[in-house]
Design an enzyme around this catalytic site. Structure first.
Site, PDB file in Angstrom:
ATOM      1  N   TRP A 101      11.454   0.113 -95.580  1.00 33.51           N
ATOM      2  CA  TRP A 101      12.407   1.204 -95.743  1.00 33.51           C
ATOM      3  C   TRP A 101      11.867   2.491 -95.132  1.00 33.51           C
ATOM      4  CZ3 TRP A 101      16.783  -0.801 -96.197  1.00 33.51           C
ATOM      5  CH2 TRP A 101      17.012  -1.909 -97.009  1.00 33.51           C
ATOM      6  N   ASP A 171      12.224   8.956-100.596  1.00 30.45           N
ATOM      7  CA  ASP A 171      13.193   7.931-100.954  1.00 30.45           C
ATOM      8  C   ASP A 171      12.706   7.326-102.269  1.00 30.45           C
ATOM      9  OD1 ASP A 171      14.741   5.669-101.266  1.00 30.45           O
ATOM     10  OD2 ASP A 171      14.388   4.872 -99.248  1.00 30.45           O
ATOM     11  N   LYS A 195      19.610   0.022-107.297  1.00 31.87           N
ATOM     12  CA  LYS A 195      18.338  -0.560-107.724  1.00 31.87           C
ATOM     13  C   LYS A 195      18.134  -0.360-109.227  1.00 31.87           C
ATOM     14  CE  LYS A 195      17.892  -1.663-103.566  1.00 31.87           C
ATOM     15  NZ  LYS A 195      17.216  -1.023-102.456  1.00 31.87           N
TER      16      LYS A 195
HETATM   17  C1  PLP Z   1      17.484  -0.815-101.058  1.00 28.99           C
HETATM   18  C2  PLP Z   1      16.760   0.325-100.483  1.00 28.99           C
HETATM   19  C3  PLP Z   1      17.311   1.076 -99.426  1.00 28.99           C
HETATM   20  C4  PLP Z   1      18.599   0.719 -98.713  1.00 28.99           C
HETATM   21  O1  PLP Z   1      19.712   0.940 -99.454  1.00 28.99           O
HETATM   22  P1  PLP Z   1      21.173   0.656 -98.846  1.00 28.99           P
HETATM   23  O2  PLP Z   1      22.029   1.339 -99.865  1.00 28.99           O
HETATM   24  O3  PLP Z   1      21.358  -0.828 -98.813  1.00 28.99           O
HETATM   25  O4  PLP Z   1      21.264   1.266 -97.513  1.00 28.99           O
HETATM   26  C5  PLP Z   1      16.580   2.158 -98.968  1.00 28.99           C
HETATM   27  N1  PLP Z   1      15.402   2.491 -99.509  1.00 28.99           N
HETATM   28  C6  PLP Z   1      14.847   1.789-100.513  1.00 28.99           C
HETATM   29  C7  PLP Z   1      13.535   2.193-101.073  1.00 28.99           C
HETATM   30  C8  PLP Z   1      15.510   0.682-101.034  1.00 28.99           C
HETATM   31  O5  PLP Z   1      14.957  -0.030-102.036  1.00 28.99           O
END
Ligand code: PLP
Length: 360
Positions: A101, A171, A195
């Site tokens: 990511w 993030d 998540k």
């Molecule tokens: C799942 C995830 C993403 C991507 O999320 P989407 O909504 O599918 O674009 C980005 N960063 C992290 C840390 C993730 O776990």
């Protein structure tokens, strides 16, 4: 009805209490005679749902007054671009690469401007967090970017990097609301809610107001943070249902004792699993001890066929979605806020039995 223990990395387990409340209100929300799904986003009823969600989130995280909270759409992946377009005011930003990511965010930034990687743990398949005490951050970089909890590799920053006075962007998707955080140390936090806090299709951006540009020539309206910040997340139709469920999860966290209590519970749950992994002769954790995530726990037997047998037998026993990500292999147990301690206990008990049955 048989509920399983769902260890999916995302979309993921939600509190049963919240799901029941949503079911109860499905046909008639608070006497409106309609579902939240059917309601105008401009109605006063929805405005209250949105305001309450934001207020509860602010109180849970202790978000300072000078930060905006934005509920947005497009996937957390779209925010990789949005962040760069809005915060890299001189077109330069630096990134710490700790997994897929972080790499994807970095690659988006490279499409848009001058992004540089200042540290990486790719040399050991992202099984640790690099030393971030003295990074070669460029003086004129607009921010330092991290993926604070790495969903796929199961690592988490044990402490925040030394940003040398730069703005920190994180993030937090797979650790959002899992423990207390000091928001004032960040310029921007972003997270996809699927998540740890809600249904897919909502992302939350928490951003220091002075970092939101007033004017962004050449950037589409929908990609300007200013647009949604000024419109209170209602420039266009938001994911009303998703925000409603997030609001309920925020309330559930509040009732459960807030982020300090969440953090304690999550640390206890993770310890159950890591302690077993460290003593097991069959299973092991590929992750450096000090950098282990409390949310995503990869583990392996070292034997692909045995891994596959484990995943299949666990699923039969009601422990589902334990297959690891293809880039790590083996297994991964995501043990988010809504995974009860009993679920982790059941997993560890199953692993013990499996080990007894399969040890040579
Ligand atoms: C799942 C995830 C993403 C991507 O999320 P989407 O909504 O599918 O674009 C980005 N960063 C992290 C840390 C993730 O776990």
């Amino acid at each position: 009805m048989a509920r399983v223990y769902n260890f999916s990395a995302g979309p993921a387990v939600l509190p049963e209490e919240v799901l029941r409340e949503c079911a109860d209100e499905m046909l008639d929300y608070a006497g409106c005679g309609m579902s939240v799904m059917e309601m105008s986003h401009r109605s006063s009823v929805f405005q209250k749902i949105l305001d309450d969600a934001e207020a509860t989130l602010r109180s849970l995280m202790g978000i300072p007054e000078n930060y905006k909270v934005i509920f947005t759409q497009g996937g957390d992946s779209l925010l990789f671009s949005t962040v760069f377009m809005n915060l890299a005011t001189n077109g330069k930003a630096d990134y710490v690469i700790t997994g897929n990511w972080a790499k994807k965010a970095f690659q988006e930034a490279q499409i848009l401007g001058d992004a540089q990687a200042v540290a990486s743990s790719a040399d050991k398949n992202f099984s640790y967090i690099p030393d971030c005490s003295d990074l070669p951050i460029r003086d004129d970089a607009s921010y330092l970017y991290i993926c604070e909890n790495n969903t796929i590799y199961g690592t988490k920053f044990p402490e925040l990097p030394n940003t040398k006075g730069h703005v920190l962007v994180a993030d937090q998707s797979s650790m959002f609301l899992s423990e207390p955080v000091d928001v004032s140390r960040y310029g921007l936090i972003h997270a996809g809610v699927q998540k740890n806090v809600g249904p897919a299709g909502v992302q939350i951006v928490i951003v220091r107001e002075d970092l939101i540009p007033e004017d962004l020539p050449g950037v589409p309206t929908m990609l300007r943070l200013r647009t949604q910040a000024d419109a209170g997340s209602l420039y266009n139709t938001p994911n009303c249902w998703g925000i409603y469920v997030c609001g309920k999860v925020f309330k559930w966290i509040e009732k459960s004792g807030g982020l300090a209590a969440m953090g304690e519970r999550n640390a206890e749950k993770a310890a159950l699993l890591y302690d077993f992994l460290d003593e097991s002769e069959l299973f092991s954790s590929p992750v450096e001890r000090r950098d282990r995530s409390l949310m995503n726990v990869p583990f392996v037997t070292g034997d692909k066929d045995l891994d596959a047998a484990f995943v299949a037998e666990a699923a039969e026993a009601g422990l589902v979605s334990l297959k690891g990500h293809r880039s790590v292999g083996g297994m991964r147990a995501s043990i988010y806020n809504a995974m009860p301690r009993a679920g982790v206990e059941a997993l560890v008990a199953f692993m013990k039995d499996f080990e007894l049955a399969h040890r040579a």
